[in-house]
Design a protein around this motif. Sequence first.
Motif, PDB file in Angstrom:
ATOM      1  N   SER A 241       0.834  -1.216   0.000  1.00 14.74           N
ATOM      2  CA  SER A 241       0.000   0.000   0.000  1.00 14.74           C
ATOM      3  C   SER A 241       0.865   1.262   0.000  1.00 14.74           C
ATOM      4  O   SER A 241       0.542   2.240  -0.694  1.00 14.74           O
ATOM      5  N   HIS A 242       1.981   1.243   0.718  1.00 13.93           N
ATOM      6  CA  HIS A 242       2.864   2.424   0.705  1.00 13.93           C
ATOM      7  C   HIS A 242       3.570   2.585  -0.644  1.00 13.93           C
ATOM      8  O   HIS A 242       3.802   3.715  -1.093  1.00 13.93           O
ATOM      9  N   MET A 243       3.883   1.455  -1.275  1.00 10.56           N
ATOM     10  CA  MET A 243       4.474   1.529  -2.613  1.00 10.56           C
ATOM     11  C   MET A 243       3.460   2.121  -3.603  1.00 10.56           C
ATOM     12  O   MET A 243       3.812   2.941  -4.450  1.00 10.56           O
ATOM     13  N   GLN A 244       2.215   1.721  -3.452  1.00 13.31           N
ATOM     14  CA  GLN A 244       1.140   2.265  -4.289  1.00 13.31           C
ATOM     15  C   GLN A 244       0.982   3.769  -4.061  1.00 13.31           C
ATOM     16  O   GLN A 244       0.815   4.550  -5.003  1.00 13.31           O
ATOM     17  N   LEU A 245       1.071   4.193  -2.793  1.00 14.88           N
ATOM     18  CA  LEU A 245       0.981   5.617  -2.461  1.00 14.88           C
ATOM     19  C   LEU A 245       2.137   6.394  -3.099  1.00 14.88           C
ATOM     20  O   LEU A 245       1.929   7.474  -3.668  1.00 14.88           O
ATOM     21  N   ALA A 246       3.352   5.844  -3.016  1.00 16.91           N
ATOM     22  CA  ALA A 246       4.526   6.500  -3.612  1.00 16.91           C
ATOM     23  C   ALA A 246       4.326   6.688  -5.119  1.00 16.91           C
ATOM     24  O   ALA A 246       4.587   7.770  -5.663  1.00 16.91           O
TER      25      ALA A 246
END
Length: 257
Positions: A241-246
């Motif tokens: 999810s954090h990779m998606q946010l980035a």
Amino acid sequence: MSKIIAIANQKGGVGKTTTAINLAASLATQGKKVLLIDADPQANATSGLGVDPKNVVSSIYECLVDDYPMKGTQISTVVKGLDIIGSRIDLVGAELELINKENRERILQQQLSTVRNDYDFVLIDCSPSLGLITVNALTAANSVIIPVQAEYFALEGISKLLNTIRIIKSKLNPTLEIEGFLLTMYDARLRLANQIYEDLKTHFGEMVFNTVIPRNIRLSEAPSHGLPVILYDAESRGATSHMQLAKEIIIKNRRKQ
């Protein structure tokens, strides 16, 4: 030209530091050069990236209070391409020590001008207050990410933060924008969590990130190992999810260039 993003919400426990650590690490793994500034006296972003606050000789405190040059205070982290300017508990006293300084709201902005062009993104992890250090962060920033916890009182206090942002826009930083509202600690099984996401979308529309950050055990465990979740468990929902946010932030800022 680098992008400076403050991560702010005066409500504690909304996932600010978790977002700061893991978004910074995810941006770095996307090939971006990233600086994370720990502007919180609790120094959780510092320890969460494997740096012992007690061993930080030159911290954000020295940069703000003692006019210590920011260039050279950066510490390399376990993530390639990610540096941090650490914090210590003595940052608690900085608010009082800054009161009589000239241009006290712009000290961080002036300091950042010496290092910002070395990075693609500068993230500032703000403390859970709307004090002078947070004002410095919002004055220095191009935009602000507002983490919102998927719980009952989620929207409480946002109006106060938005009012502070309006004041800073009118008096100190006219170009400050909201990068986005980020729903954290999200559990899709709960009707309340889905209702809060819908409420956010209704109130703030396109300003709400498509990405939501789920409740995730691996995400909670990672800081105790001094690692961002992408190095602790790259397959976990917290990491993806954090990779998606980035990626969402990179695409959004590419469109604006």
